[in-house]
Scaffold this motif. Structure first.
Motif, short mmCIF file in Angstrom:
data_model
loop_
_atom_site.label_atom_id
_atom_site.label_comp_id
_atom_site.label_asym_id
_atom_site.label_seq_id
_atom_site.Cartn_x
_atom_site.Cartn_y
_atom_site.Cartn_z
N GLY A 29 0.66 -1.01 -0.08
CA GLY A 29 0.02 -0.16 0.00
C GLY A 29 1.00 1.27 0.03
O GLY A 29 1.34 1.41 0.95
N LEU A 30 0.87 2.04 -1.07
CA LEU A 30 1.92 3.11 -1.28
C LEU A 30 1.18 4.32 -1.21
O LEU A 30 1.32 5.31 -2.12
CB LEU A 30 2.85 2.80 -2.48
CG LEU A 30 3.66 1.65 -2.60
CD1 LEU A 30 4.43 1.62 -4.04
CD2 LEU A 30 4.53 1.78 -1.18
N GLY A 31 0.30 4.59 -0.27
CA GLY A 31 -0.72 5.97 -0.35
C GLY A 31 -0.09 6.70 0.80
O GLY A 31 1.20 6.79 1.01
N HIS A 32 -0.96 7.29 1.55
CA HIS A 32 -0.67 8.37 2.65
C HIS A 32 -0.12 7.89 3.93
O HIS A 32 0.86 8.40 4.60
CB HIS A 32 -1.58 9.21 2.97
CG HIS A 32 -2.81 8.44 3.93
ND1 HIS A 32 -3.63 7.53 3.37
CD2 HIS A 32 -2.99 8.56 5.14
CE1 HIS A 32 -4.37 7.02 4.07
NE2 HIS A 32 -4.08 7.88 5.21
N LEU A 33 -0.33 6.42 4.06
CA LEU A 33 0.50 5.65 5.19
C LEU A 33 1.76 4.92 4.68
O LEU A 33 2.73 5.20 5.27
CB LEU A 33 -0.56 4.67 5.61
CG LEU A 33 -1.69 5.37 6.43
CD1 LEU A 33 -2.63 4.18 6.81
CD2 LEU A 33 -1.59 6.25 7.31
N SER A 52 1.68 11.65 -0.14
CA SER A 52 1.67 13.20 0.17
C SER A 52 3.33 13.52 0.04
O SER A 52 3.62 14.52 0.36
CB SER A 52 1.32 13.63 1.69
OG SER A 52 2.12 12.62 2.47
N LEU A 53 4.07 12.48 -0.52
CA LEU A 53 5.70 12.73 -0.69
C LEU A 53 5.57 13.62 -1.99
O LEU A 53 4.89 13.38 -3.06
CB LEU A 53 6.44 11.42 -0.68
CG LEU A 53 6.37 10.59 0.51
CD1 LEU A 53 7.41 9.34 0.15
CD2 LEU A 53 6.48 11.44 1.72
N THR A 54 6.74 14.38 -2.11
CA THR A 54 6.96 15.16 -3.25
C THR A 54 7.73 14.50 -4.41
O THR A 54 8.21 13.26 -3.92
CB THR A 54 7.94 16.55 -2.78
OG1 THR A 54 9.13 16.15 -2.59
CG2 THR A 54 7.05 17.23 -1.93
N ALA A 55 7.71 14.65 -5.37
CA ALA A 55 8.52 13.89 -6.42
C ALA A 55 10.04 13.97 -6.23
O ALA A 55 10.86 13.03 -6.34
CB ALA A 55 8.38 14.58 -8.06
N ALA A 56 10.63 14.84 -5.55
CA ALA A 56 11.86 14.87 -5.28
C ALA A 56 12.03 14.16 -4.03
O ALA A 56 13.29 13.38 -4.02
CB ALA A 56 12.27 16.31 -4.51
N PRO A 75 1.66 14.61 7.76
CA PRO A 75 2.41 15.32 6.48
C PRO A 75 2.53 16.77 6.72
O PRO A 75 1.70 17.33 7.55
CB PRO A 75 1.44 14.98 5.50
CG PRO A 75 0.42 13.83 5.92
CD PRO A 75 0.40 13.94 7.35
N GLY A 76 3.86 17.22 6.57
CA GLY A 76 4.20 18.50 6.70
C GLY A 76 4.69 19.13 8.00
O GLY A 76 4.95 20.22 8.13
N ASN A 77 4.55 18.05 8.95
CA ASN A 77 4.99 18.46 10.25
C ASN A 77 6.66 18.38 10.49
O ASN A 77 7.28 17.43 9.97
CB ASN A 77 4.73 17.36 11.23
CG ASN A 77 4.67 17.86 12.69
OD1 ASN A 77 5.72 18.50 13.15
ND2 ASN A 77 3.70 17.72 13.47
N ARG A 78 7.03 19.63 10.74
CA ARG A 78 8.67 19.61 10.79
C ARG A 78 9.20 19.12 11.98
O ARG A 78 10.55 19.18 12.19
CB ARG A 78 9.12 21.09 10.32
CG ARG A 78 8.77 21.37 8.84
CD ARG A 78 9.26 22.80 8.39
NE ARG A 78 8.95 23.22 7.14
CZ ARG A 78 9.13 24.45 6.52
NH1 ARG A 78 9.99 25.21 7.07
NH2 ARG A 78 8.72 24.68 5.52
N PRO A 88 -1.75 22.56 5.57
CA PRO A 88 -0.74 23.28 5.04
C PRO A 88 0.53 22.89 4.61
O PRO A 88 0.92 21.89 5.21
CB PRO A 88 -0.50 24.32 6.18
CG PRO A 88 -0.88 23.63 7.47
CD PRO A 88 -2.06 22.80 7.32
N ASP A 89 1.01 23.31 3.53
CA ASP A 89 2.47 22.86 2.88
C ASP A 89 2.15 21.25 2.71
O ASP A 89 3.41 20.89 2.62
CB ASP A 89 3.19 23.07 4.02
CG ASP A 89 3.38 24.58 4.59
OD1 ASP A 89 3.21 25.55 3.79
OD2 ASP A 89 3.26 24.62 5.78
#
Length: 402
Positions: free
Chosen positions: A9-13, A39-43, A146-149, A309-310
């Motif tokens: 499963g290669l989704g948000h989890l 939610s990962l970016t292409a980079a 996602p997005g939590n720094r 956000p982000d």
């Protein structure tokens, strides 16, 4: 080539788990279960591939790993209950290749009892192996944000609940390679219920402040100042903030799927949160009227249409309903979001503003739905003719707040 880990499963989890495993130098392959969106970016994906992450469409490879983690999505079904179809498909695919001594972990958000009552029989019947004797079986609630720094896999404790003490220890050994702290639950049901509690905690507390937002607006009270003051209390209070609705992949559960019982508080929270997009549209129409304009024919710019956000994830974003209801009132809707190059509502493309400030200056009303870090809210409040801030992110007095 054998791998230490298979993420099914290669989704948000699944993608964040695979990312954390690759960063920990764990040989990882990923098996897609359906049309999933992470939610990962292409980079970020390119960096994972460069470090050895191997996506595969070959189910035979699942039988050559030490640990398999099922991260299949669990959406709401047509009847409102949780749909375990993709978990079932993932389990059947894995079971046909399952080898002795493999550790199988479920991370999908499921009702309590699913690991023992649903997943275990599927794995045992197809594989001919027995959980707790021939292979290890456990549940671990996902804590992806996602997005939590500030919090990521390494510094977020991981809860584990195994079918047997040996199952728990096997899963704990695996997760100990990813995180600084592993917390052992009494069993799979307790670990599953941790996920239910954490998800519902968010829903209920957001609903409370959303109701407070409506009440305080009617009373002429500045809720944002109330929250600012309340969060100085060093005990017994955690600050939540209102918004245009609750999005994301976490699905509130009332336990009726398995226990036949309803958590009344969760039901009420879902009702409150579900009304917020309509309330935002109501406030927007009122603001336009107060400034001598009708919602029909008004140019409305929506800022930030992702659920968080982000990040580029649109799943469950309240922006969809806000846009739809505005269009039903006859408004001309456009949007701006640095993470969303194209956006449609019910298959109707929504025009994207290229220049944020020009679009805000030209719109009769600008509605801030998501506070991406790239937005200069001070500058935006100067340029916009009329600004409705649903996140309380603009400077005090610079906009009309929810």
């Amino acid at each position: 080539m054998p791998a230490d880990l298979a993420v099914i499963g290669l989704g948000h989890l699944g993608l964040p788990l695979a990312q954390a495993a690759v960063a920990a130098d764990i040989s990882t392959l990923g098996y897609r279960t359906g049309p999933e969106a992470g939610s990962l970016t292409a980079a970020e994906l390119r960096r994972m591939l460069a470090r050895g992450f191997r996506p595969t469409a070959n189910p035979a490879e699942l039988g050559r790993v030490r640990t398999a983690v099922i991260c299949a999505p669990v959406p709401r079904g047509a009847d409102g209950g949780l749909d375990l179809t993709q978990v079932e498909a993932a389990a059947r695919t894995l079971a046909a290749r399952l080898r002795p001594h493999t550790t199988v972990i479920l991370e999908s958000p499921v009702p309590p009892g699913t690991t023992e009552g649903f997943l275990r029989p599927l794995l045992e019947k197809t594989s001919g192996l027995r959980a707790g004797r021939d292979f290890h079986l456990a549940y671990s609630p996902s804590r992806v944000d996602p997005g939590n720094r500030d919090f990521h896999a390494a510094n977020t404790p991981k809860v584990i609940g195994g079918l047997t003490p040996a199952c728990t220890e096997s899963a704990a050994t695996f997760y100990g390679r990813l995180t600084d702290k592993v917390v052992r639950a009494r069993g799979p049901r307790e670990a599953e219920t941790v996920q239910v509690l954490e998800t519902n905690y968010r829903q209920v507390n957001i609903a409370l402040v959303n109701e407070m937002a409506v009440l305080c607006h009617d009373l002429g009270v500045d809720l944002w100042d109330v929250i600012r003051c309340a969060e100085t209390k060093p005990f017994g209070f955690q600050a939540f903030r209102p918004g245009p609705g609750v999005g994301g992949h976490s699905v509130a559960q009332d336990l009726s799927d398995t226990a036949g019982r309803t958590l009344r508080m969760v039901e009420l929270a879902q009702q409150v949160n579900g009304r917020m997009p309509q309330y935002v549209v109501q406030r927007a129409a009122t603001l336009l009227n107060e400034h001598g304009k009708s919602a029909r024919g008004a140019r409305v710019l929506l800022l930030g249409v992702t659920y968080k956000p982000d990040v580029a994830d649109l799943h469950g974003s309240p922006a969809q309903e806000v846009a739809l209801r505005l269009m039903e009132l006859g408004a001309s809707v456009s949007y701006h979001d640095p993470y969303v190059p194209a956006w449609s509502v019910l298959d109707r493309p929504i025009p994207r503003a290229d220049s944020l400030y020009e679009a805000a200056a030209g719109a009769d009303l600008t509605v801030l739905l998501q506070q991406h870090r790239t937005y200069d809210l001070q500058g935006l409040s100067v340029k916009a003719q009329l600004l409705l801030d649903t996140r309380g992110a603009t400077p005090t007095g610079a906009a009309h707040r929810l």
